[in-house]
Design a protein around this motif. Structure first.
Motif, PDB file in Angstrom:
ATOM      1  N   UNK A  43      21.071 -12.726  28.897  1.00 15.67           N
ATOM      2  CA  UNK A  43      20.507 -12.084  27.702  1.00 15.67           C
ATOM      3  C   UNK A  43      19.395 -11.105  28.045  1.00 15.67           C
ATOM      4  N   UNK A  44      18.510 -11.485  28.950  1.00 19.31           N
ATOM      5  CA  UNK A  44      17.400 -10.602  29.298  1.00 19.31           C
ATOM      6  C   UNK A  44      17.884  -9.353  30.030  1.00 19.31           C
ATOM      7  N   UNK A  45      18.810  -9.545  30.965  1.00 22.76           N
ATOM      8  CA  UNK A  45      19.362  -8.397  31.691  1.00 22.76           C
ATOM      9  C   UNK A  45      20.134  -7.485  30.740  1.00 22.76           C
ATOM     10  N   UNK A  46      20.801  -8.092  29.777  1.00 21.10           N
ATOM     11  CA  UNK A  46      21.541  -7.323  28.768  1.00 21.10           C
ATOM     12  C   UNK A  46      20.582  -6.454  27.956  1.00 21.10           C
ATOM     13  N   UNK A  47      19.475  -7.042  27.552  1.00 22.58           N
ATOM     14  CA  UNK A  47      18.485  -6.291  26.776  1.00 22.58           C
ATOM     15  C   UNK A  47      17.907  -5.144  27.602  1.00 22.58           C
ATOM     16  N   UNK A  48      17.679  -5.374  28.887  1.00 20.57           N
ATOM     17  CA  UNK A  48      17.147  -4.306  29.731  1.00 20.57           C
ATOM     18  C   UNK A  48      18.149  -3.174  29.888  1.00 20.57           C
ATOM     19  N   UNK A  81      15.123   2.692  46.138  1.00 20.32           N
ATOM     20  CA  UNK A  81      16.328   2.713  46.962  1.00 20.32           C
ATOM     21  C   UNK A  81      17.418   1.803  46.398  1.00 20.32           C
ATOM     22  N   UNK A  82      17.278   1.415  45.129  1.00 19.85           N
ATOM     23  CA  UNK A  82      18.296   0.576  44.494  1.00 19.85           C
ATOM     24  C   UNK A  82      19.554   1.390  44.203  1.00 19.85           C
ATOM     25  N   UNK A  83      20.655   0.695  44.091  1.00 16.53           N
ATOM     26  CA  UNK A  83      21.918   1.369  43.796  1.00 16.53           C
ATOM     27  C   UNK A  83      21.984   1.773  42.329  1.00 16.53           C
ATOM     28  N   UNK A  84      21.560   0.853  41.444  1.00 18.17           N
ATOM     29  CA  UNK A  84      21.589   1.093  40.000  1.00 18.17           C
ATOM     30  C   UNK A  84      20.229   0.741  39.405  1.00 18.17           C
ATOM     31  N   UNK A  85      20.035   1.028  38.142  1.00 15.26           N
ATOM     32  CA  UNK A  85      18.715   0.903  37.521  1.00 15.26           C
ATOM     33  C   UNK A  85      18.219  -0.531  37.415  1.00 15.26           C
ATOM     34  N   UNK A  86      19.140  -1.474  37.174  1.00 11.46           N
ATOM     35  CA  UNK A  86      18.722  -2.867  36.989  1.00 11.46           C
ATOM     36  C   UNK A  86      19.894  -3.773  37.353  1.00 11.46           C
ATOM     37  N   UNK A 103      23.484  -4.733  38.604  1.00 15.09           N
ATOM     38  CA  UNK A 103      24.789  -4.098  38.688  1.00 15.09           C
ATOM     39  C   UNK A 103      24.890  -2.912  37.729  1.00 15.09           C
ATOM     40  N   UNK A 104      25.891  -2.074  37.966  1.00 20.98           N
ATOM     41  CA  UNK A 104      26.170  -0.944  37.080  1.00 20.98           C
ATOM     42  C   UNK A 104      26.339  -1.444  35.649  1.00 20.98           C
ATOM     43  N   UNK A 105      25.758  -0.704  34.701  1.00 21.30           N
ATOM     44  CA  UNK A 105      25.828  -1.097  33.296  1.00 21.30           C
ATOM     45  C   UNK A 105      25.957   0.143  32.419  1.00 21.30           C
ATOM     46  N   UNK A 106      26.053  -0.087  31.122  1.00 17.96           N
ATOM     47  CA  UNK A 106      26.076   1.019  30.168  1.00 17.96           C
ATOM     48  C   UNK A 106      24.803   1.852  30.260  1.00 17.96           C
ATOM     49  N   UNK A 107      23.696   1.234  30.680  1.00 14.49           N
ATOM     50  CA  UNK A 107      22.466   1.988  30.892  1.00 14.49           C
ATOM     51  C   UNK A 107      22.634   3.029  31.979  1.00 14.49           C
ATOM     52  N   UNK A 108      23.298   2.658  33.075  1.00 15.50           N
ATOM     53  CA  UNK A 108      23.568   3.608  34.154  1.00 15.50           C
ATOM     54  C   UNK A 108      24.553   4.675  33.707  1.00 15.50           C
TER      55      UNK A 108
END
Length: 233
Positions: A108-113, A169-174, A176-181
């Protein structure tokens, strides 16, 4: 409506028995570079593995009552799924992401981010790219255009520096790849030709990783094919 093309998406699953229909440009204003905002919706549908159809609209058709009933500001894209009609790319991508796996984390928290990053792309970064487009294409003959361009570019550089520091140097913003990316990378793509990203190699690499995703490639190819079909017609 006149001048529609109909293109079938390459996503595999249909949403029950309902056909997903989105709208896009009948002729590409960017000459096939894939920068129109229906790209985000196509990309999300491809990531979700959903079949869809695209109706291409001319600029005149975008201002006709039939389209204005779906999109009150006469823009693209729109999204139609049975009785549901949506406009605004962020809202459409969020709808797809919330109903199908792969674009939002389970936690839930990662989803919100991830959703926060979607809003950040649309509300913090994209308005600056729009300002730049206005200054370049619609204000070029104004006596104050050069000064305004400097201000716009400074604001863009400041925001990109903040985003670059956060990405590191992260691959994605938070995670794994998400709709945010998806949203953020597509917004950044609109700056690629300006050279604004060149100062931030990690953002250049970030966009390249997003564009290398098979779902993005399918969406880009579908949008380009529609443009080329319109040119041939």
């Amino acid at each position: 409506m006149r001048g529609f093309y109909r293109a079938r998406g390459t996503g595999g699953r249909s949403l029950g028995e309902m056909t997903i229909i989105i709208t896009g440009f009948a002729a590409s204003p960017d000459r096939g570079k894939g920068l129109a905002r229906d790209m985000r919706v196509r990309w999300a549908l491809e990531e979700a593995g959903l079949a869809y159809e695209v109706h291409g609209l001319s600029f005149a058709e975008m201002k006709e009552p039939a389209h204005l009933a779906r999109q009150p500001f006469g823009q693209i894209p729109t999204y139609e799924e049975g009785d549901l009609i949506l406009f605004e790319t962020g809202a459409i991508v969020l709808h797809i992401a919330e109903r199908h796996g792969g674009l939002l984390p389970e936690d839930a928290n990662a989803r919100a981010r991830a959703i926060a990053w979607m809003f950040s792309a649309a509300s913090t970064i994209e308005p600056l790219t729009t300002d730049r487009d206005v200054a370049v294409y619609f204000e070029k003959d104004k006596p104050w255009q050069a000064e305004r361009m400097m201000m716009v570019q400074d604001r863009i550089r400041s925001r990109l520096a903040q985003l670059s520091r956060r990405l590191g140097d992260a691959e994605w913003l938070d995670g794994d790849f998400s709709a945010g990316d998806l949203m953020m990378a597509d917004v950044l793509r609109r700056l690629a030709s300006s050279g604004a990203l060149d100062e931030f190699p990690n953002l250049v690499s970030y966009v390249a990783r997003a564009e290398a995703r098979p779902a993005f490639r399918r969406a880009f190819a579908a949008q380009l094919a529609a443009f080329e079909a319109g040119q041939a017609g």
